[in-house]
Write a protein that holds these residues in place. Structure first.
Motif, short mmCIF file in Angstrom:
data_model
loop_
_atom_site.label_atom_id
_atom_site.label_comp_id
_atom_site.label_asym_id
_atom_site.label_seq_id
_atom_site.Cartn_x
_atom_site.Cartn_y
_atom_site.Cartn_z
N PHE A 164 -23.16 8.83 -24.38
CA PHE A 164 -21.91 8.14 -24.05
C PHE A 164 -22.15 6.64 -24.11
N ARG A 165 -21.10 5.87 -23.92
CA ARG A 165 -21.21 4.41 -23.93
C ARG A 165 -21.11 3.89 -22.50
N LEU A 166 -21.97 2.96 -22.17
CA LEU A 166 -21.99 2.31 -20.87
C LEU A 166 -21.67 0.85 -21.09
N GLY A 167 -20.72 0.33 -20.32
CA GLY A 167 -20.34 -1.06 -20.51
C GLY A 167 -20.24 -1.82 -19.21
N GLY A 168 -20.50 -3.10 -19.31
CA GLY A 168 -20.41 -3.99 -18.15
C GLY A 168 -21.05 -5.31 -18.48
N MET A 169 -21.48 -6.00 -17.45
CA MET A 169 -22.13 -7.29 -17.61
C MET A 169 -23.63 -7.12 -17.41
N VAL A 170 -24.42 -7.90 -18.15
CA VAL A 170 -25.86 -7.91 -17.94
C VAL A 170 -26.12 -8.75 -16.70
N LEU A 171 -26.73 -8.14 -15.70
CA LEU A 171 -26.97 -8.80 -14.42
C LEU A 171 -27.95 -9.97 -14.62
N ASP A 172 -27.60 -11.11 -14.02
CA ASP A 172 -28.48 -12.29 -14.12
C ASP A 172 -29.84 -11.98 -13.52
N GLY A 173 -30.88 -12.39 -14.23
CA GLY A 173 -32.26 -12.21 -13.76
C GLY A 173 -32.80 -10.80 -13.93
N SER A 174 -32.09 -9.94 -14.66
CA SER A 174 -32.54 -8.55 -14.78
C SER A 174 -33.24 -8.24 -16.09
N VAL A 175 -33.20 -9.14 -17.05
CA VAL A 175 -33.79 -8.85 -18.36
C VAL A 175 -35.30 -9.01 -18.30
N GLU A 176 -36.00 -7.93 -18.63
CA GLU A 176 -37.47 -7.94 -18.66
C GLU A 176 -37.92 -7.37 -20.00
N ARG A 177 -38.78 -8.12 -20.67
CA ARG A 177 -39.31 -7.67 -21.96
C ARG A 177 -40.75 -7.25 -21.79
N GLU A 178 -41.12 -6.12 -22.41
CA GLU A 178 -42.51 -5.69 -22.38
C GLU A 178 -43.28 -6.50 -23.41
N PRO A 179 -44.36 -7.14 -22.99
CA PRO A 179 -45.12 -7.95 -23.94
C PRO A 179 -45.66 -7.10 -25.09
N GLY A 180 -45.53 -7.61 -26.28
CA GLY A 180 -46.07 -6.94 -27.47
C GLY A 180 -45.23 -5.78 -27.98
N SER A 181 -44.03 -5.60 -27.47
CA SER A 181 -43.18 -4.51 -27.98
C SER A 181 -41.74 -4.98 -28.02
N LEU A 182 -40.89 -4.16 -28.54
CA LEU A 182 -39.46 -4.47 -28.60
C LEU A 182 -38.69 -3.83 -27.45
N THR A 183 -39.40 -3.33 -26.46
CA THR A 183 -38.75 -2.66 -25.34
C THR A 183 -38.25 -3.69 -24.33
N VAL A 184 -36.99 -3.54 -23.97
CA VAL A 184 -36.34 -4.45 -23.03
C VAL A 184 -35.68 -3.61 -21.94
#
Length: 145
Positions: free
Chosen positions: A53-73
């Motif tokens: 299904f599709r999930l929609g909303g706003m990206v919460l401030d301060g919640s984006v974390e990237r795994e070093p060396g990969s494309l996983t977010v």
């Protein structure tokens, strides 16, 4: 078997084939539908657990974390009433950032996290997908005293 009985048998076979074909087509159509849900609807159990299904909303401030060396977010999608953690592996749209509207396609994992297969970000300052705008408005209204 009389000719009339053969014709009736043939008509019954054709009708049965049409019914089976229509049932298969409707089932395939239903399985390919992508419904939109807000984080509040996911938290309350309205979203399916066994299908995409599709999930929609706003990206919460301060919640984006990237795994070093990969494309996983990992990030959190919120409608200001509830939030759902999302995990995505791949290239994010250029306009993806915290505090922006987003629609993700994927499914819930057993832990209640949303595993996204595709992430779409809003494309300009004035546009908001209607489903996201409605979900955000409901989220804000539910928090108002």
């Amino acid at each position: 078997m009389t000719p009339r009985q053969r014709r009736m048998g043939l008509i019954a076979a054709v009708l049965a084939g049409v019914v089976v074909s229509a049932a298969l087509a409707l089932r395939a159509f239903e399985q390919n539908l992508l419904y939109f849900f807000s984080p509040t609807q996911v938290v309350t159990g309205e979203a399916p657990t066994e299908r995409t299904f599709r999930l929609g909303g706003m990206v919460l401030d301060g919640s984006v974390e990237r795994e070093p060396g990969s494309l996983t977010v990992s990030f959190v999608v919120t409608d200001y009433a509830n939030s759902i953690p999302v995990r995505y592996t791949g290239v994010l749209p250029d306009l993806f950032k915290e505090g922006q509207g987003v629609v993700a396609r994927g499914r819930l994992d057993p832990a209640g996290h949303f595993a996204a297969e595709e992430v779409l970000a809003k494309h300009d300052e004035n546009y908001m997908p209607p489903e996201v705008a409605e979900a955000l408005e409901k989220g804000r209204a539910s928090q108002a005293p």
